[in-house]
Structure formats: C-alpha cells, structure tokens
Design a protein around this motif. Sequence first.
Motif, mmCIF file in Angstrom:
data_model
loop_
_atom_site.group_PDB
_atom_site.id
_atom_site.type_symbol
_atom_site.label_atom_id
_atom_site.label_comp_id
_atom_site.label_asym_id
_atom_site.label_seq_id
_atom_site.Cartn_x
_atom_site.Cartn_y
_atom_site.Cartn_z
ATOM 1 N N HIS A 1 0.867 -1.193 0.000
ATOM 2 C CA HIS A 1 0.000 0.000 0.000
ATOM 3 C C HIS A 1 0.893 1.228 0.000
ATOM 4 C CE1 HIS A 1 -3.429 -2.391 1.539
ATOM 5 N NE2 HIS A 1 -2.484 -3.039 2.178
ATOM 6 N N ILE A 2 0.496 2.240 -0.781
ATOM 7 C CA ILE A 2 1.146 3.555 -0.661
ATOM 8 C C ILE A 2 0.082 4.509 -0.154
ATOM 9 C CG2 ILE A 2 2.167 5.530 -1.846
ATOM 10 C CD1 ILE A 2 3.550 3.880 -3.721
ATOM 11 N N CYS A 3 0.400 5.289 0.868
ATOM 12 C CA CYS A 3 -0.583 6.284 1.306
ATOM 13 C C CYS A 3 0.119 7.557 1.739
ATOM 14 C CB CYS A 3 -1.436 5.736 2.439
ATOM 15 S SG CYS A 3 -0.466 5.331 3.844
ATOM 16 N N GLY A 4 -0.613 8.632 1.699
ATOM 17 C CA GLY A 4 -0.082 9.913 2.149
ATOM 18 C C GLY A 4 -0.613 10.235 3.530
ATOM 19 N N VAL A 5 0.111 11.123 4.239
ATOM 20 C CA VAL A 5 -0.379 11.560 5.548
ATOM 21 C C VAL A 5 -0.349 13.089 5.593
ATOM 22 C CG1 VAL A 5 1.929 11.341 6.622
ATOM 23 C CG2 VAL A 5 -0.097 11.367 8.068
ATOM 24 N N ILE A 6 -1.392 13.676 6.119
ATOM 25 C CA ILE A 6 -1.421 15.122 6.424
ATOM 26 C C ILE A 6 -1.765 15.228 7.905
ATOM 27 C CG2 ILE A 6 -2.747 17.272 6.107
ATOM 28 C CD1 ILE A 6 -0.849 16.972 3.818
ATOM 29 N N VAL A 7 -0.841 15.815 8.627
ATOM 30 C CA VAL A 7 -0.930 15.799 10.092
ATOM 31 C C VAL A 7 -2.228 16.441 10.609
ATOM 32 C CG1 VAL A 7 0.436 17.940 10.314
ATOM 33 C CG2 VAL A 7 0.370 16.303 12.201
ATOM 34 N N PHE A 8 -2.708 17.485 9.903
ATOM 35 C CA PHE A 8 -3.875 18.220 10.413
ATOM 36 C C PHE A 8 -5.132 17.339 10.514
ATOM 37 C CE2 PHE A 8 -1.316 21.450 7.977
ATOM 38 C CZ PHE A 8 -0.681 21.947 9.098
ATOM 39 N N ASP A 9 -5.142 16.215 9.807
ATOM 40 C CA ASP A 9 -6.307 15.319 9.878
ATOM 41 C C ASP A 9 -6.466 14.696 11.267
ATOM 42 O OD1 ASP A 9 -6.561 15.879 7.236
ATOM 43 O OD2 ASP A 9 -5.873 13.938 6.500
ATOM 44 N N TYR A 10 -5.405 14.778 12.088
ATOM 45 C CA TYR A 10 -5.438 14.103 13.402
ATOM 46 C C TYR A 10 -5.554 15.091 14.563
ATOM 47 C CZ TYR A 10 -4.075 10.184 10.543
ATOM 48 O OH TYR A 10 -4.056 9.214 9.574
ATOM 49 N N ILE A 11 -5.895 16.324 14.241
ATOM 50 C CA ILE A 11 -5.859 17.393 15.245
ATOM 51 C C ILE A 11 -6.630 17.030 16.523
ATOM 52 C CG2 ILE A 11 -7.775 19.012 14.765
ATOM 53 C CD1 ILE A 11 -5.380 21.022 14.069
ATOM 54 N N ASP A 12 -7.762 16.327 16.361
ATOM 55 C CA ASP A 12 -8.576 15.964 17.532
ATOM 56 C C ASP A 12 -7.851 14.964 18.433
ATOM 57 O OD1 ASP A 12 -10.474 17.525 16.429
ATOM 58 O OD2 ASP A 12 -11.695 15.870 15.631
ATOM 59 N N GLN A 13 -6.900 14.261 17.864
ATOM 60 C CA GLN A 13 -6.197 13.219 18.644
ATOM 61 C C GLN A 13 -4.827 13.678 19.166
ATOM 62 O OE1 GLN A 13 -6.377 9.195 16.781
ATOM 63 N NE2 GLN A 13 -7.506 10.249 15.176
ATOM 64 N N TYR A 14 -4.462 14.942 18.918
ATOM 65 C CA TYR A 14 -3.145 15.415 19.370
ATOM 66 C C TYR A 14 -2.923 15.204 20.874
ATOM 67 C CZ TYR A 14 -2.067 18.031 14.970
ATOM 68 O OH TYR A 14 -1.785 18.418 13.682
ATOM 69 N N PRO A 15 -3.916 15.474 21.746
ATOM 70 C CA PRO A 15 -3.634 15.342 23.185
ATOM 71 C C PRO A 15 -3.101 13.960 23.571
ATOM 72 C CG PRO A 15 -5.672 16.529 22.839
ATOM 73 C CD PRO A 15 -5.255 16.020 21.496
ATOM 74 N N LYS A 16 -3.639 12.902 22.970
ATOM 75 C CA LYS A 16 -3.148 11.549 23.304
ATOM 76 C C LYS A 16 -1.694 11.386 22.852
ATOM 77 C CE LYS A 16 -3.663 6.642 22.148
ATOM 78 N NZ LYS A 16 -2.561 6.335 23.022
ATOM 79 N N ALA A 17 -1.404 11.878 21.641
ATOM 80 C CA ALA A 17 -0.039 11.760 21.114
ATOM 81 C C ALA A 17 0.930 12.547 21.998
ATOM 82 C CB ALA A 17 0.004 12.272 19.677
ATOM 83 N N ILE A 18 0.520 13.741 22.420
ATOM 84 C CA ILE A 18 1.397 14.566 23.270
ATOM 85 C C ILE A 18 1.657 13.853 24.595
ATOM 86 C CG2 ILE A 18 1.532 16.761 24.559
ATOM 87 C CD1 ILE A 18 -0.005 18.038 22.145
ATOM 88 N N ARG A 19 0.600 13.231 25.148
ATOM 89 C CA ARG A 19 0.778 12.479 26.413
ATOM 90 C C ARG A 19 1.763 11.336 26.220
ATOM 91 N NH1 ARG A 19 -4.718 13.036 27.019
ATOM 92 N NH2 ARG A 19 -5.144 10.926 26.265
ATOM 93 N N ASP A 20 1.588 10.567 25.148
ATOM 94 C CA ASP A 20 2.471 9.413 24.901
ATOM 95 C C ASP A 20 3.921 9.863 24.708
ATOM 96 O OD1 ASP A 20 0.409 7.639 25.086
ATOM 97 O OD2 ASP A 20 0.236 7.226 22.931
ATOM 98 N N ILE A 21 4.101 10.885 23.872
ATOM 99 C CA ILE A 21 5.483 11.322 23.573
ATOM 100 C C ILE A 21 6.133 11.909 24.833
ATOM 101 C CG2 ILE A 21 6.906 12.888 22.184
ATOM 102 C CD1 ILE A 21 4.936 12.475 19.856
ATOM 103 N N SER A 22 5.366 12.691 25.617
ATOM 104 C CA SER A 22 5.924 13.254 26.865
ATOM 105 C C SER A 22 6.353 12.136 27.802
ATOM 106 C CB SER A 22 4.888 14.098 27.602
ATOM 107 O OG SER A 22 4.483 15.147 26.810
#
Length: 330
Positions: free
Chosen positions: A268-289
Amino acid sequence: MLNQQVVLKQRPSGIVQENDFGFVSNDLRDIKEGEIKVAIEYISCDPAMRGWMNAGKTYIEAVKIDEVMRGFAAGKIIESLNPNYKEREYVTGLLGVQQYAISNGQGLTHIKTLNESLSYHLGVLGMPGMTAYFGLLEKGQPKAGETVFISGAAGIVGSTVGQIAKIKGCKVIGTAGSAAKCKYLLEECSFDAVINYKEEDVAKRLKELCPDGVNIFYDNVGGPLLDIALTRLARGARVVICGAISQYNNKELYGPKNYMKIVTARGHICGVIVFDYIDQYPKAIRDISTWISEGKLRTKEHIVEGLDNFPSTLRMLFTGENFGKLLVKV
Ligand SMILES: NC(=O)c1ccc[n+]([C@@H]2O[C@H](COP(=O)([O-])OP(=O)(O)OC[C@H]3O[C@@H](n4cnc5c(N)ncnc54)[C@H](OP(=O)(O)O)[C@@H]3O)[C@@H](O)[C@H]2O)c1
C-alpha cells in the motif's frame, strides 16, 4: 508598540534566497473583545514553508506577496480579552513570522502549564512530532519484529518516527546526510543502522541490511530514494509518503519509476497530512511526553537567534545544515 514582521517579497525560484523576504515594522494595534496578544518566543522553520511560498493552492492557500510569512510559532500571552486565555499562559499555532501576533484563539494549541521547554511544542510535541506519531502508527501500522526504513531520518520527523518504531519493537534503518547525523541516530536514538546517502550506495546497503525486505517505508525525501526503497518492499509493505524534501525546490517533480513493485509486494502507498489528526493530538502529546520522561525518546534542537536571521535559517533545511528541529528564537 512596534512589531517586526517578515513578509514574502517574491516567489522563490529553486532554493529560498534571502531577498525572497523583506522586513517591515508596523505599529501593533490594540486588541478587541475576544482577542489575545502574544509575544512570540520561537518560530518554527518547516520544509512545508517552501511550498506555501509557491503560487497556487496545495492543501492550504499560498502566502500572498507582501503578506506576513506563514509559520508555526510559540509564545506567551501578554494581554487577553478572551475569557478562555489568561495572561502568562502559552500558545502555539500559525502565528506568523513576526515578533507579536493578535489572535482570536481559534486553531491555537493552548499550553496552560509548561512542563517542558516551550520550543518542544514546535518540535517533538508539536506539528512534526504529531506527523511522526500518526504517520507511523495510523498509516504505517507497525508490528513488533517488522523492519522500518526512514528517509531523512535525522530530521525532527524522521528521528521521532524511528524512536517510536523502536518503542514498538521494530528494527529501524534510516538515511541521513552526514557522519555526525548517522552517529547521533545510532548512538542516541537507538537506530539499528543508518546509511549516509551522500557517501554510500543506498541500494546495496539496504539490500545487505534488510535481506527479508522492508515492511514500512516512511518517506520524507522522495525522488530517487523512494525508487530505491520500492525495490526492497516485503510482502504486504506499507509506504507512507510524508514529504519529498528533495523535490520542493524543483520545477519538475521526479516521479517513481519502480511503482510496479507495490503490485508484486501486495503493498500500500498512502499519504499523511498531520492536520487530519488534530482531535487526537492530546493523546499523542501524552504518549510522547511519557516516552521522553522515561528516557525512551530523545530530541535535538537547532536554534538560531534573531528574527533577522529567519531567511538564512530557513535555507538550512534544504542544504542539510540544520542538525535537529530548526527554530528561530525571536
Ligand atoms: N505530511 C505532513 O503532514 C508533514 C508534516 C510535517 C513535515 N512533513 C514532511 O516531513 C519531512 C521532514 O520534515 P522535518 O520537519 O523533519 O524536516 P528536517 O528533516 O529537519 O528537514 C531538513 C532535512 O532534510 C534533509 N534534506 C534536505 N534536502 C534533501 C535532499 N535533497 N535529499 C535528501 N535529504 C534532504 C536534510 O538532512 P540531511 O543532512 O540528512 O540531508 C535536512 O537537514 C519533510 O518532507 C516535510 O515536508 C510532512
């Protein structure tokens, strides 16, 4: 109060030049009901800024001539007439390449308590970190034991992708453009192998390093490197197209010749645009922190002082002179 601003003077041809930008100083108006005034502390230099300087819309409108250059920035609220924001809190967002910004708060990330350096919120905890997290985990779907190959691996996106892939139990291989960057990825970011694409035969090294093929190719560079990676795909491979920095200054884009390898790999080839995940940023920030505090994820910054240096600093992204998340400290 005077506000120094960097404006777009002309559309670049090839790599950005200092005279593509101009500097203006304007009086900063008073804020109105519902607005905040932000003193910008850091401006993020991102490869996408090169695309925003071209005429024509991509996923976002082009910056207009004489308009303040669009850019992610982080700063402190120095005045607020918006009940949701208090003075001395911090915000990040598309605040522009300037000393001060006035905003109604929409689209901003609100940092009420600063636990890490503010600059991290433009890098590993900001848009590039989110790109790495969602591009790898949502689009790449890594499984323990798989092999992940990352181009542009020493950048903020690539180095974060690699370390998250290691946390998920993958074997991680990257490309980078200097011996110092390769050493950093091996010794500090726990990569299994790094190929110096300027000095080594990438196709040969990749074949030696991944005899069973690549399960995920996370591409930040595009061009001929993408073609090489396509020849090494394992069955069921996922190719995540995050960016193509090798092509941003070119009038004609290099398209992949080896795309039929996707068919034989059932990939599979797919593209990613980060802004599509804006609602999920808090979880990602928690995990990365958490990973940072546990010592599992490291980040490096390259900070240049002074708004005057913004044009020459932005160029560094395309010459490889930056080593770490590139920021201008205002
Ligand atoms: N899709 C999205 O939503 C999204 C969001 C953010 C970023 N991105 C993309 O992610 C990629 C990485 O971004 P980043 O912020 O982490 O930037 P970055 O890696 O810090 O970008 C600069 C690095 O790219 C490498 N580079 C420059 N020209 C190159 C060339 N011609 N060939 C190979 N490498 C080259 C250089 O490193 P070397 O010294 O190793 O050459 C340079 O230091 C970019 O393509 C960007 O557009 C996509």
